[in-house]
Design an enzyme around this catalytic site. Structure first.
Site, PDB file in Angstrom:
ATOM      1  N   GLY A  74       0.603  -0.533   0.107  1.00 14.10           N
ATOM      2  CA  GLY A  74      -0.184  -0.354   0.072  1.00 14.10           C
ATOM      3  C   GLY A  74       0.619   1.520   0.073  1.00 14.10           C
ATOM      4  N   CYS A  75       1.655   1.657   0.939  1.00 15.37           N
ATOM      5  CA  CYS A  75       3.377   2.810   0.769  1.00 15.37           C
ATOM      6  C   CYS A  75       3.729   2.815  -0.586  1.00 15.37           C
ATOM      7  CB  CYS A  75       3.628   2.648   2.444  1.00 15.37           C
ATOM      8  SG  CYS A  75       2.863   2.288   3.718  1.00 15.37           S
ATOM      9  N   THR A  76       3.684   1.591  -1.008  1.00 16.01           N
ATOM     10  CA  THR A  76       4.289   1.759  -2.906  1.00 16.01           C
ATOM     11  C   THR A  76       2.974   2.502  -3.785  1.00 16.01           C
ATOM     12  OG1 THR A  76       5.894   0.262  -1.594  1.00 16.01           O
ATOM     13  CG2 THR A  76       5.892   0.233  -4.347  1.00 16.01           C
TER      14      THR A  76
END
Length: 180
Positions: A74-76
């Protein structure tokens, strides 16, 4: 020697007392600054180890996005979307600052691996994450919740997004920044 009554009371207090992490989570939940309030100032090291302060961006819009973990799925996605919209943020006089509890070496790797050019700030002691009500714990790991704060050029919080959708975060924030 302690009396049995003293020991029983002490044990009852220990059982009833919340854990330090629960206290931290409760404090964080109540500490989230709201739109219209002054953004808490801070200084944190960026991925290159150099300290950056929020106050150094006075006169610009600041997108302060908290995220759980470098190089996670998700952070990527969220980071790529911010990176892909970098020129649009530049055109609106806005800077992007990502904050997690990961260290600067992890941030360097994330930036190199994913071609990120905006600053990732390392909050290993969790002070800024907590000041913005974004401290979380999952499976015994302390991390930042996925929250985003839009800070106006005067240093006030213009808008807050909680439980951000990584796929739409960049476009949501970009739409909230007025045209020059």
């Amino acid at each position: 020697m302690k009396s049995p009554l003293f020991l029983a009371l002490a044990a009852a207090l220990l059982v009833a007392a919340p854990s330090p992490s629960a206290l931290a989570a409760d404090d964080a939940a109540t500490a989230m600054p709201a739109a219209g309030q002054a953004a808490p100032d801070f200084t944190l090291p960026a991925q290159d180890g150099k300290p950056l302060s929020l106050s150094g961006y006075h006169g610009k819009w600041v997108v302060l996005h908290f995220y759980p973990k470098d190089m996670s799925q998700g952070c990527t996605i969220e980071a790529h979307n911010f990176q892909n919209a970098q020129s649009d943020f530049d055109a609106k006089n806005a800077v992007i600052l990502g904050v997690s509890v990961d260290n600067t070496a992890s941030h360097q790797q994330f930036c190199a691996q994913d071609g990120l050019t905006f600053h990732l700030l390392s909050d290993t002691d969790h002070k800024v994450v907590q000041a913005y009500g974004s401290l979380a714990e999952r499976n015994g790991n302390v991390m930042a919740s996925r929250n985003t704060f839009l800070i106006d050029p005067t240093g006030k919080i213009a808008q807050v997004w909680t439980k951000v959708n990584p796929a739409t975060a960049a476009s949501d924030v970009l739409a909230a920044i007025p045209a020059k």
